[in-house]
Design a protein around this motif. Structure first.
Motif, PDB file in Angstrom:
ATOM      1  N   VAL A  58      12.443   3.317  16.214  1.00  0.00           N
ATOM      2  CA  VAL A  58      12.084   4.272  15.245  1.00  0.00           C
ATOM      3  C   VAL A  58      12.617   3.878  13.802  1.00  0.00           C
ATOM      4  O   VAL A  58      11.785   4.000  12.863  1.00  0.00           O
ATOM      5  CB  VAL A  58      12.711   5.694  15.539  1.00  0.00           C
ATOM      6  CG1 VAL A  58      12.416   6.711  14.467  1.00  0.00           C
ATOM      7  CG2 VAL A  58      12.164   6.293  16.930  1.00  0.00           C
ATOM      8  N   VAL A  59      13.683   3.313  13.698  1.00  0.00           N
ATOM      9  CA  VAL A  59      14.069   2.870  12.337  1.00  0.00           C
ATOM     10  C   VAL A  59      13.177   1.767  12.004  1.00  0.00           C
ATOM     11  O   VAL A  59      12.941   1.614  10.715  1.00  0.00           O
ATOM     12  CB  VAL A  59      15.690   2.423  12.564  1.00  0.00           C
ATOM     13  CG1 VAL A  59      15.766   1.537  11.119  1.00  0.00           C
ATOM     14  CG2 VAL A  59      16.461   3.416  12.663  1.00  0.00           C
ATOM     15  N   LEU A  60      12.848   0.724  12.624  1.00  0.00           N
ATOM     16  CA  LEU A  60      11.937  -0.304  12.305  1.00  0.00           C
ATOM     17  C   LEU A  60      10.577   0.130  12.049  1.00  0.00           C
ATOM     18  O   LEU A  60      10.035  -0.282  11.037  1.00  0.00           O
ATOM     19  CB  LEU A  60      11.886  -1.350  13.648  1.00  0.00           C
ATOM     20  CG  LEU A  60      13.300  -2.145  13.839  1.00  0.00           C
ATOM     21  CD1 LEU A  60      13.031  -2.956  15.144  1.00  0.00           C
ATOM     22  CD2 LEU A  60      13.478  -2.944  12.697  1.00  0.00           C
ATOM     23  N   ALA A  61      10.081   1.251  12.909  1.00  0.00           N
ATOM     24  CA  ALA A  61       8.819   1.754  12.501  1.00  0.00           C
ATOM     25  C   ALA A  61       8.831   2.359  10.958  1.00  0.00           C
ATOM     26  O   ALA A  61       7.805   2.242  10.271  1.00  0.00           O
ATOM     27  CB  ALA A  61       8.547   2.763  13.568  1.00  0.00           C
ATOM     28  N   VAL A  62       9.862   3.247  10.815  1.00  0.00           N
ATOM     29  CA  VAL A  62       9.869   3.814   9.388  1.00  0.00           C
ATOM     30  C   VAL A  62      10.044   2.599   8.208  1.00  0.00           C
ATOM     31  O   VAL A  62       9.333   2.684   7.275  1.00  0.00           O
ATOM     32  CB  VAL A  62      11.201   4.754   9.439  1.00  0.00           C
ATOM     33  CG1 VAL A  62      11.430   5.340   7.969  1.00  0.00           C
ATOM     34  CG2 VAL A  62      10.782   6.065  10.400  1.00  0.00           C
ATOM     35  N   VAL A  63      10.801   1.687   8.581  1.00  0.00           N
ATOM     36  CA  VAL A  63      11.007   0.576   7.283  1.00  0.00           C
ATOM     37  C   VAL A  63       9.675  -0.036   7.289  1.00  0.00           C
ATOM     38  O   VAL A  63       9.159  -0.372   6.155  1.00  0.00           O
ATOM     39  CB  VAL A  63      12.103  -0.189   7.846  1.00  0.00           C
ATOM     40  CG1 VAL A  63      12.228  -1.557   7.097  1.00  0.00           C
ATOM     41  CG2 VAL A  63      13.443   0.389   7.811  1.00  0.00           C
ATOM     42  N   ARG A  64       9.089  -0.292   8.623  1.00  0.00           N
ATOM     43  CA  ARG A  64       7.702  -1.183   8.389  1.00  0.00           C
ATOM     44  C   ARG A  64       6.714  -0.250   7.749  1.00  0.00           C
ATOM     45  O   ARG A  64       5.904  -0.625   6.821  1.00  0.00           O
ATOM     46  CB  ARG A  64       7.284  -1.290   9.740  1.00  0.00           C
ATOM     47  CG  ARG A  64       6.037  -2.029   9.907  1.00  0.00           C
ATOM     48  CD  ARG A  64       5.460  -2.355  11.322  1.00  0.00           C
ATOM     49  NE  ARG A  64       4.195  -2.986  11.330  1.00  0.00           N
ATOM     50  CZ  ARG A  64       3.144  -2.915  12.239  1.00  0.00           C
ATOM     51  NH1 ARG A  64       3.708  -2.368  13.273  1.00  0.00           N
ATOM     52  NH2 ARG A  64       2.175  -3.294  12.230  1.00  0.00           N
ATOM     53  N   TRP A  65       6.624   1.120   7.989  1.00  0.00           N
ATOM     54  CA  TRP A  65       5.802   2.175   7.375  1.00  0.00           C
ATOM     55  C   TRP A  65       6.150   2.197   5.715  1.00  0.00           C
ATOM     56  O   TRP A  65       5.210   1.841   4.876  1.00  0.00           O
ATOM     57  CB  TRP A  65       5.865   3.557   7.908  1.00  0.00           C
ATOM     58  CG  TRP A  65       5.132   4.479   7.290  1.00  0.00           C
ATOM     59  CD1 TRP A  65       3.814   4.460   7.310  1.00  0.00           C
ATOM     60  CD2 TRP A  65       5.658   5.464   6.396  1.00  0.00           C
ATOM     61  NE1 TRP A  65       3.275   5.783   6.315  1.00  0.00           N
ATOM     62  CE2 TRP A  65       4.394   6.192   5.892  1.00  0.00           C
ATOM     63  CE3 TRP A  65       6.796   5.865   5.949  1.00  0.00           C
ATOM     64  CZ2 TRP A  65       4.431   7.330   5.163  1.00  0.00           C
ATOM     65  CZ3 TRP A  65       7.197   6.883   5.239  1.00  0.00           C
ATOM     66  CH2 TRP A  65       5.869   7.700   4.860  1.00  0.00           C
ATOM     67  N   TRP A  67       7.610  -0.020   3.843  1.00  0.00           N
ATOM     68  CA  TRP A  67       7.102  -1.430   3.494  1.00  0.00           C
ATOM     69  C   TRP A  67       5.655  -1.500   3.011  1.00  0.00           C
ATOM     70  O   TRP A  67       5.254  -2.047   1.950  1.00  0.00           O
ATOM     71  CB  TRP A  67       7.891  -2.576   4.251  1.00  0.00           C
ATOM     72  CG  TRP A  67       7.767  -3.938   3.592  1.00  0.00           C
ATOM     73  CD1 TRP A  67       8.142  -4.501   2.567  1.00  0.00           C
ATOM     74  CD2 TRP A  67       6.775  -5.031   4.171  1.00  0.00           C
ATOM     75  NE1 TRP A  67       7.810  -5.722   2.388  1.00  0.00           N
ATOM     76  CE2 TRP A  67       6.984  -5.943   3.323  1.00  0.00           C
ATOM     77  CE3 TRP A  67       6.033  -5.026   5.282  1.00  0.00           C
ATOM     78  CZ2 TRP A  67       6.273  -7.261   3.661  1.00  0.00           C
ATOM     79  CZ3 TRP A  67       5.375  -6.229   5.709  1.00  0.00           C
ATOM     80  CH2 TRP A  67       5.657  -7.423   4.745  1.00  0.00           C
ATOM     81  N   ARG A  68       4.876  -1.044   4.062  1.00  0.00           N
ATOM     82  CA  ARG A  68       3.594  -1.159   3.949  1.00  0.00           C
ATOM     83  C   ARG A  68       3.046  -0.352   2.812  1.00  0.00           C
ATOM     84  O   ARG A  68       2.144  -0.775   1.911  1.00  0.00           O
ATOM     85  CB  ARG A  68       2.611  -1.098   5.389  1.00  0.00           C
ATOM     86  CG  ARG A  68       2.901  -1.941   6.045  1.00  0.00           C
ATOM     87  CD  ARG A  68       2.287  -1.739   7.425  1.00  0.00           C
ATOM     88  NE  ARG A  68       1.893  -2.585   8.339  1.00  0.00           N
ATOM     89  CZ  ARG A  68       1.154  -2.842   9.226  1.00  0.00           C
ATOM     90  NH1 ARG A  68       0.511  -1.953   9.747  1.00  0.00           N
ATOM     91  NH2 ARG A  68       0.890  -3.943  10.058  1.00  0.00           N
ATOM     92  N   ARG A  69       3.627   0.764   2.615  1.00  0.00           N
ATOM     93  CA  ARG A  69       3.054   1.874   1.620  1.00  0.00           C
ATOM     94  C   ARG A  69       3.668   1.268   0.302  1.00  0.00           C
ATOM     95  O   ARG A  69       2.839   1.475  -0.674  1.00  0.00           O
ATOM     96  CB  ARG A  69       3.870   3.193   2.078  1.00  0.00           C
ATOM     97  CG  ARG A  69       3.263   4.366   1.257  1.00  0.00           C
ATOM     98  CD  ARG A  69       4.197   5.691   1.563  1.00  0.00           C
ATOM     99  NE  ARG A  69       4.243   6.455   0.442  1.00  0.00           N
ATOM    100  CZ  ARG A  69       4.913   7.552   0.685  1.00  0.00           C
ATOM    101  NH1 ARG A  69       5.989   7.492   1.239  1.00  0.00           N
ATOM    102  NH2 ARG A  69       4.658   8.379  -0.442  1.00  0.00           N
ATOM    103  N   ALA A  70       4.890   0.353   0.052  1.00  0.00           N
ATOM    104  CA  ALA A  70       5.156   0.103  -1.116  1.00  0.00           C
ATOM    105  C   ALA A  70       4.275  -1.033  -1.566  1.00  0.00           C
ATOM    106  O   ALA A  70       3.864  -1.305  -2.623  1.00  0.00           O
ATOM    107  CB  ALA A  70       6.537  -0.165  -0.979  1.00  0.00           C
ATOM    108  N   ARG A  71       3.594  -1.792  -0.560  1.00  0.00           N
ATOM    109  CA  ARG A  71       2.709  -3.107  -0.832  1.00  0.00           C
ATOM    110  C   ARG A  71       1.576  -2.455  -1.415  1.00  0.00           C
ATOM    111  O   ARG A  71       0.829  -2.983  -2.164  1.00  0.00           O
ATOM    112  CB  ARG A  71       2.594  -3.958   0.387  1.00  0.00           C
ATOM    113  CG  ARG A  71       3.752  -4.801   0.600  1.00  0.00           C
ATOM    114  CD  ARG A  71       3.889  -5.843   1.515  1.00  0.00           C
ATOM    115  NE  ARG A  71       2.654  -6.675   1.420  1.00  0.00           N
ATOM    116  CZ  ARG A  71       1.951  -7.316   2.416  1.00  0.00           C
ATOM    117  NH1 ARG A  71       2.209  -7.334   3.690  1.00  0.00           N
ATOM    118  NH2 ARG A  71       0.897  -8.094   2.012  1.00  0.00           N
TER     119      ARG A  71
END
Length: 79
Positions: A58-65, A67-71
């Motif tokens: 869950v933490v990795l999914a939130v971080v990935r989400w 990060w993609r949003r910021a990009r």
């Protein structure tokens, strides 16, 4: 150093999830054991590890989400 920056938060996430899962399973098993006369306490360790792994995912999914949003936001602002 880079590995340490990634490994320590991941380790703490898994251990925190383990502690929460183990405690919840032990509490719930204590209630059921008293009422039904069964022994569910042996599954507490497995429940803890599963909870820790799910917490890490869950933490990795939130971080990935995020990060993609910021990009995407940075790419949009460039144009």
């Amino acid at each position: 150093m880079f590995l340490l920056v990634l490994a320590v938060p991941a380790f703490l996430t898994v251990v925190g999830g383990y502690v929460v899962g183990h405690a919840l399973w032990s509490w719930f098993a204590g209630l059921v054991d008293a009422a039904a006369g069964t022994s569910l306490s042996s599954g507490a360790e497995a429940a803890g590890w599963v909870t820790g792994a799910v917490g890490l995912v869950v933490v990795l999914a939130v971080v990935r989400w995020r990060w993609r949003r910021a990009r995407r936001r940075a790419a949009r602002d460039r144009w």
